[in-house]
Scaffold this active site. Structure first.
Site, PDB file in Angstrom:
ATOM      1  N   ASP A  12      41.896  11.245 -16.252  1.00 18.20           N
ATOM      2  CA  ASP A  12      41.534  10.699 -17.476  1.00 18.20           C
ATOM      3  C   ASP A  12      40.712  11.473 -18.753  1.00 18.20           C
ATOM      4  OD1 ASP A  12      42.728   8.670 -16.407  1.00 18.20           O
ATOM      5  OD2 ASP A  12      41.230   7.160 -16.412  1.00 18.20           O
ATOM      6  N   LYS A 110      48.628   5.067 -15.979  1.00 16.29           N
ATOM      7  CA  LYS A 110      48.306   3.918 -15.163  1.00 16.29           C
ATOM      8  C   LYS A 110      47.337   2.812 -16.133  1.00 16.29           C
ATOM      9  CE  LYS A 110      43.855   6.054 -14.313  1.00 16.29           C
ATOM     10  NZ  LYS A 110      42.869   5.252 -15.012  1.00 16.29           N
ATOM     11  N   CYS A 155      37.416   5.672 -12.204  1.00 15.62           N
ATOM     12  CA  CYS A 155      38.751   6.164 -12.079  1.00 15.62           C
ATOM     13  C   CYS A 155      38.599   7.312 -11.151  1.00 15.62           C
ATOM     14  CB  CYS A 155      39.319   6.624 -13.362  1.00 15.62           C
ATOM     15  SG  CYS A 155      39.658   5.053 -14.196  1.00 15.62           S
TER      16      CYS A 155
HETATM   17  C1  VGL Z   1      37.887   3.970 -16.846  1.00 11.92           C
HETATM   18  C2  VGL Z   1      37.065   2.005 -17.360  1.00 11.92           C
HETATM   19  C3  VGL Z   1      38.136   1.413 -17.689  1.00 11.92           C
HETATM   20  C4  VGL Z   1      38.009   5.550 -16.365  1.00 11.92           C
HETATM   21  C5  VGL Z   1      39.155   3.499 -17.376  1.00 11.92           C
HETATM   22  O1  VGL Z   1      38.678   6.299 -16.772  1.00 11.92           O
HETATM   23  O2  VGL Z   1      36.942   5.709 -15.477  1.00 11.92           O
HETATM   24  N1  VGL Z   1      36.987   3.223 -16.914  1.00 11.92           N
HETATM   25  N2  VGL Z   1      39.101   2.259 -17.825  1.00 11.92           N
END
Ligand code: VGL
Ligand code: ZN
Length: 213
Positions: A12, A110, A155
């Site tokens: 991410d 995702k 994540c």
């Molecule tokens: C994430 C919160 C919501 C992350 C993704 O990438 O850690 N955290 N969506």
């Protein structure tokens, strides 16, 4: 030389998780140079992308009177509510501009199902559906994964725990990660939980300087 059984997993590394983004992770942008430095040392580089539809159930704005940080029951699972972030095709969902995306072998998206969140790059939070990442790695003969990215306490943590559960030798590159820390200490507790589950915690320098590769 690169080891064909090893993959780098970049979690991410998206604009919305950087300091000016919608769900800012403190110092999130600082891990991008780490990713860029490590990528040339892997023959397989996977990047995950949080990729939500606008009606996603993890967005506080989709629940009347709810605010980010609150926890609700979302179709049977506890769900932390977040600001609107990483909406499919939006600017904030793009990889950070400085990331050397040419070196990415494959992207896995995702969080696309509005009814369930997916912190892990492998499965949704209920382990109901796989993203395909696990099978993809196995089909390529990958047995060891090196994980870094955002955010340590969400994540990254769940990606690493699933990697272990799937039987991959799993390394966490600590200085390649930053956490949200909704509660003080969340990041430290996440690292401890990963360690407890057999994840080997290393630094980028250790990876580059010694015999791991
Ligand atoms: C994430 C919160 C919501 C992350 C993704 O990438 O850690 N955290 N969506
Ligand atoms: Zn998300």
């Amino acid at each position: 030389m690169t080891n064909p059984q090893q993959a780098l997993i970049l979690v991410d590394l998206q604009i919305d998780f950087c300091p000016l983004g919608a769900l800012p992770v403190p110092e999130g942008d600082q891990v991008v140079p780490v990713a860029n430095a490590l990528m040339p040392h892997f023959s397989t580089v996977v990047a995950t992308q949080d990729w939500h539809p606008a009606n996603h159930g993890s967005f506080a704005a989709n629940h009347p009177w709810r605010k980010p940080g609150q926890v609700i029951d979302l179709h049977g699972l506890p769900q932390v509510l977040w600001p609107i972030h990483c909406v499919q095709e939006s600017f904030g969902a793009e990889f950070v501009a400085e990331l050397h995306t040419d070196a990415i072998t494959q992207v896995f998206r995702k969080g696309t199902d509005p009814n369930i969140d997916s912190y892990s790059g492998f499965f949704d939070n209920g382990h109901r559906r796989a993203t395909g990442l696990g099978d993809w790695l196995t089909a390529r003969g990958i047995t060891e994964v090196f994980i870094m990215g955002l955010a340590t306490d969400y994540c990254v943590k769940f990606t690493a725990l699933d990697a272990r559960q799937l039987g991959f030798k799993t390394y966490l590159i600590l200085d390649g990660c930053r956490g949200v820390n909704l509660q003080e200490g969340d990041t430290d507790r996440a690292v401890a939980a990963m360690r407890d589950h057999g994840v080997t915690v290393i630094t980028a320098d250790q990876l580059l300087s010694n015999s791991l590769l």
